[in-house]
Scaffold this motif. Structure first.
Motif, mmCIF file in Angstrom:
data_model
loop_
_atom_site.group_PDB
_atom_site.id
_atom_site.type_symbol
_atom_site.label_atom_id
_atom_site.label_comp_id
_atom_site.label_asym_id
_atom_site.label_seq_id
_atom_site.Cartn_x
_atom_site.Cartn_y
_atom_site.Cartn_z
ATOM 1 N N TRP A 128 -44.326 17.485 31.114
ATOM 2 C CA TRP A 128 -43.258 18.341 30.612
ATOM 3 C C TRP A 128 -43.531 18.846 29.190
ATOM 4 C CZ3 TRP A 128 -39.573 21.419 31.908
ATOM 5 C CH2 TRP A 128 -38.444 21.625 31.118
ATOM 6 N N GLY A 129 -44.136 17.988 28.350
ATOM 7 C CA GLY A 129 -44.294 18.315 26.936
ATOM 8 C C GLY A 129 -44.984 19.634 26.658
ATOM 9 N N PRO A 130 -46.215 19.859 27.159
ATOM 10 C CA PRO A 130 -46.897 21.126 26.877
ATOM 11 C C PRO A 130 -46.201 22.344 27.474
ATOM 12 C CG PRO A 130 -48.482 19.445 27.505
ATOM 13 C CD PRO A 130 -47.118 18.884 27.797
ATOM 14 N N LEU A 131 -45.410 22.165 28.527
ATOM 15 C CA LEU A 131 -44.673 23.295 29.107
ATOM 16 C C LEU A 131 -43.476 23.684 28.256
ATOM 17 C CD1 LEU A 131 -44.610 22.341 32.910
ATOM 18 C CD2 LEU A 131 -45.941 24.181 31.844
ATOM 19 N N ILE A 132 -42.753 22.683 27.743
ATOM 20 C CA ILE A 132 -41.521 22.962 27.009
ATOM 21 C C ILE A 132 -41.772 23.201 25.529
ATOM 22 C CG2 ILE A 132 -40.924 20.565 26.444
ATOM 23 C CD1 ILE A 132 -38.501 23.365 27.609
ATOM 24 N N GLY A 133 -42.866 22.618 24.993
ATOM 25 C CA GLY A 133 -43.148 22.761 23.563
ATOM 26 C C GLY A 133 -43.172 24.208 23.087
ATOM 27 N N PRO A 134 -43.954 25.094 23.746
ATOM 28 C CA PRO A 134 -43.978 26.493 23.314
ATOM 29 C C PRO A 134 -42.621 27.189 23.449
ATOM 30 C CG PRO A 134 -45.880 26.004 24.678
ATOM 31 C CD PRO A 134 -44.970 24.822 24.780
ATOM 32 N N VAL A 144 -48.815 19.630 20.155
ATOM 33 C CA VAL A 144 -49.914 20.577 19.954
ATOM 34 C C VAL A 144 -49.541 21.953 20.508
ATOM 35 C CG1 VAL A 144 -52.295 21.109 20.597
ATOM 36 C CG2 VAL A 144 -51.679 18.786 19.902
ATOM 37 N N ALA A 145 -49.001 21.997 21.718
ATOM 38 C CA ALA A 145 -48.607 23.268 22.317
ATOM 39 C C ALA A 145 -47.494 23.934 21.509
ATOM 40 C CB ALA A 145 -48.147 23.044 23.760
ATOM 41 N N PHE A 146 -46.579 23.137 20.978
ATOM 42 C CA PHE A 146 -45.500 23.652 20.129
ATOM 43 C C PHE A 146 -46.068 24.335 18.889
ATOM 44 C CE2 PHE A 146 -42.937 22.839 16.314
ATOM 45 C CZ PHE A 146 -41.777 23.531 16.622
ATOM 46 N N VAL A 147 -46.988 23.663 18.208
ATOM 47 C CA VAL A 147 -47.581 24.223 16.991
ATOM 48 C C VAL A 147 -48.363 25.498 17.293
ATOM 49 C CG1 VAL A 147 -49.285 23.800 15.164
ATOM 50 C CG2 VAL A 147 -47.686 21.988 15.804
ATOM 51 N N PHE A 148 -49.054 25.535 18.444
ATOM 52 C CA PHE A 148 -49.880 26.685 18.794
ATOM 53 C C PHE A 148 -49.062 27.895 19.266
ATOM 54 C CE2 PHE A 148 -53.855 23.937 19.824
ATOM 55 C CZ PHE A 148 -54.137 23.880 18.471
ATOM 56 N N ALA A 149 -47.779 27.724 19.472
ATOM 57 C CA ALA A 149 -46.950 28.829 19.985
ATOM 58 C C ALA A 149 -46.318 29.655 18.871
ATOM 59 C CB ALA A 149 -45.866 28.278 20.910
ATOM 60 N N ASP A 150 -46.794 29.502 17.631
ATOM 61 C CA ASP A 150 -46.182 30.221 16.510
ATOM 62 C C ASP A 150 -46.390 31.728 16.583
ATOM 63 O OD1 ASP A 150 -48.930 29.722 16.055
ATOM 64 O OD2 ASP A 150 -48.694 30.196 13.937
ATOM 65 N N LEU A 151 -47.337 32.182 17.418
ATOM 66 C CA LEU A 151 -47.617 33.616 17.507
ATOM 67 C C LEU A 151 -46.882 34.308 18.645
ATOM 68 C CD1 LEU A 151 -51.421 33.479 16.678
ATOM 69 C CD2 LEU A 151 -49.620 34.496 15.264
ATOM 70 N N ILE A 152 -45.967 33.582 19.311
ATOM 71 C CA ILE A 152 -45.159 34.224 20.361
ATOM 72 C C ILE A 152 -43.669 33.946 20.156
ATOM 73 C CG2 ILE A 152 -46.901 34.479 22.157
ATOM 74 C CD1 ILE A 152 -46.001 31.799 23.324
ATOM 75 N N TYR A 202 -48.933 31.959 25.900
ATOM 76 C CA TYR A 202 -48.204 30.785 26.397
ATOM 77 C C TYR A 202 -49.113 29.929 27.272
ATOM 78 C CZ TYR A 202 -44.931 27.931 29.087
ATOM 79 O OH TYR A 202 -44.298 26.860 29.695
ATOM 80 N N ALA A 203 -49.816 30.569 28.196
ATOM 81 C CA ALA A 203 -50.712 29.830 29.090
ATOM 82 C C ALA A 203 -51.811 29.123 28.302
ATOM 83 C CB ALA A 203 -51.334 30.786 30.114
ATOM 84 N N ALA A 204 -52.375 29.807 27.295
ATOM 85 C CA ALA A 204 -53.443 29.212 26.494
ATOM 86 C C ALA A 204 -52.932 28.017 25.690
ATOM 87 C CB ALA A 204 -54.035 30.258 25.559
ATOM 88 N N ALA A 205 -51.717 28.114 25.157
ATOM 89 C CA ALA A 205 -51.133 27.002 24.393
ATOM 90 C C ALA A 205 -50.873 25.805 25.307
ATOM 91 C CB ALA A 205 -49.843 27.448 23.710
ATOM 92 N N VAL A 206 -50.381 26.073 26.515
ATOM 93 C CA VAL A 206 -50.108 24.993 27.476
ATOM 94 C C VAL A 206 -51.408 24.290 27.872
ATOM 95 C CG1 VAL A 206 -49.322 24.488 29.821
ATOM 96 C CG2 VAL A 206 -47.980 26.012 28.360
ATOM 97 N N VAL A 207 -52.437 25.072 28.215
ATOM 98 C CA VAL A 207 -53.725 24.483 28.612
ATOM 99 C C VAL A 207 -54.315 23.662 27.460
ATOM 100 C CG1 VAL A 207 -56.113 24.991 29.249
ATOM 101 C CG2 VAL A 207 -54.237 26.238 30.339
ATOM 102 N N ALA A 208 -54.232 24.188 26.238
ATOM 103 C CA ALA A 208 -54.733 23.445 25.072
ATOM 104 C C ALA A 208 -53.967 22.138 24.900
ATOM 105 C CB ALA A 208 -54.623 24.305 23.817
ATOM 106 N N GLY A 209 -52.647 22.181 25.133
ATOM 107 C CA GLY A 209 -51.834 20.967 25.039
ATOM 108 C C GLY A 209 -52.241 19.922 26.052
ATOM 109 N N TYR A 210 -52.438 20.353 27.300
ATOM 110 C CA TYR A 210 -52.873 19.417 28.351
ATOM 111 C C TYR A 210 -54.270 18.857 28.050
ATOM 112 C CZ TYR A 210 -49.025 20.588 31.547
ATOM 113 O OH TYR A 210 -47.794 20.738 32.131
#
Length: 385
Positions: free
Chosen positions: A234-240, A271-279, A304-312
């Motif tokens: 759930w984390g990388p999906l909801i973080g962004p 990690v996914a949360f931090v990487f989503a600052d550009l959307i 979004y997809a790239a941030a999620v994959v990076a989080g996983y």
């Protein structure tokens, strides 16, 4: 009143903890931008080959850490001839792979998060490049370029269009240590602060309020704390999505990341949360102005997809290596100002900031500061003296 004071005390403690790191990071970024010309960067980013993307990431990591300035600069690079994928890689690196973000993550959350940032960032760029290769059609790219050429102004457009690097020949050190080098460094330094200050302040206040007012039980339920497998999924999906809704970008979202981590979000989710600052929503609006509505939606989906994959990926790698820190040890800075190494470093770096600010004010910096909010009439380089 007690609740408000509690939130403000947490905000103040976080701000004091990261002050020296921010000044150090912006000073290093200013030094690089003072001696490297924008035209040089454009010439190096002409395609989307792996070597070019690696170079764009390195150049981005040495530049601005403000999301709005990064987005405007990426558009400026694209308009001047840089490849779109390379420009987006530059944009990601300039907000997610900068030194000040790494130092602040280490100070507030632990060195593991800094390592995760520099591991996940390149993964995000690779995933984005692959998605662009598979999904980005020439027709959409041509439409986006036509829209970009219309010169629609956005936040930080004036700042992005200014090339404040030092003219002339000589070594890196010689140009930097010259009077013009000192002036250029001071101008970049102050304008970077002006670019990010609003988001940083908002991020600190939001984090302080959430830390003080939202009960831990809410976060534990929201992030499936106590259910390890569900939490990691759930984390990388909801973080962004939390990042998009929070409106806080770049370094400003690190204080909120501390609160989310303490609340139970997974390591990969942070990690996914931090990487989503550009959307975040305001930047999506800027994408629409810069590149058109269809490209804005395309960037939302791919980022979004790239941030999620990076989080996983980070969750799997760091979990497998036993590098995920214990959430029970997570703490939110609340001790305020005490005589320790943080105070000593803050005093030293505040003196450096004061010297740069003084130079900025004595060399016509206020006039350039007023140009930051509006687009110049041309995209030509601005000579700096």
């Amino acid at each position: 009143m007690h609740a408000i004071l509690h939130a403000l005390s947490i905000t103040g403690s976080m701000a004091w903890e990261i002050t020296w790191a921010l000044i150090l990071g912006f000073a290093l970024s200013a030094v690089v931008q003072a001696v490297v010309r924008t035209s040089t960067v454009v010439a190096l980013l002409g395609d989307d080959r792996p070597r070019t993307l690696a170079l764009s990431a390195g150049l981005g990591a040495a530049s601005s850490s403000c999301s709005y300035a990064a987005v405007a600069l990426a558009r400026s690079l694209f308009r001047r001839g840089a490849d779109f994928t390379a420009a987006m890689a530059f944009e990601i690196a300039s907000t997610n792979l900068v030194a000040e973000l790494g130092v602040i993550l280490a100070l507030l959350m632990g060195w593991q998060f800094t390592l995760a940032e520099f591991t996940g960032g390149p993964i995000m760029i690779v995933v984005l490049a692959v998605l662009f290769r598979l999904l980005l059609r020439d027709r959409l790219l041509r439409t986006a370029r036509a829209q970009a050429e219309r010169g629609v102004a956005g936040a930080m457009e004036g700042h992005a269009a200014m090339d404040m690097s030092v003219r002339g020949e000589g070594s890196f050190a010689r140009r930097l240590l010259s009077p013009d080098g000192f002036t250029a460094t001071s101008h970049v330094f102050v304008m970077e602060w002006a670019a990010i200050l609003r988001d940083l302040v908002v991020g600190l206040f939001v984090a302080g309020a959430i830390a003080a007012w939202v009960p831990d039980a809410f976060w534990r339920a929201f992030f499936f704390d106590g259910h390890p497998l569900a939490s990691k999924f759930w984390g990388p999906l909801i973080g962004p999505l939390v990042a998009i809704a929070s409106f806080v970008c770049s370094i400003g979202n690190v204080p909120l990341a501390v609160v989310l981590w303490k609340g139970g979000i997974s390591f990969g989710g942070v990690v996914a949360f931090v990487f989503a600052d550009l959307i975040i929503l305001p930047i999506l609006s800027i994408y629409r102005k810069y590149y058109g509505a269809r490209m804005a939606l395309f960037l939302l989906g791919t980022f979004y997809a790239a941030a999620v994959v990076a989080g996983y990926a980070v969750e799997l790698v760091f979990g497998g290596l036993g590098l995920v820190p214990d959430q029970a040890d997570a703490t939110i800075p609340a001790e305020g100002v005490t005589w320790n190494y943080t105070t000593v470093l803050n005093i030293a770096f505040l003196l450096l900031a004061a010297a740069l600010l003084t130079r900025f004010l004595r060399t016509g910096g206020l006039g350039m500061l007023r140009m930051m909010g509006g687009a110049p009439s041309t995209d030509s380089d601005h000579p700096h003296h």
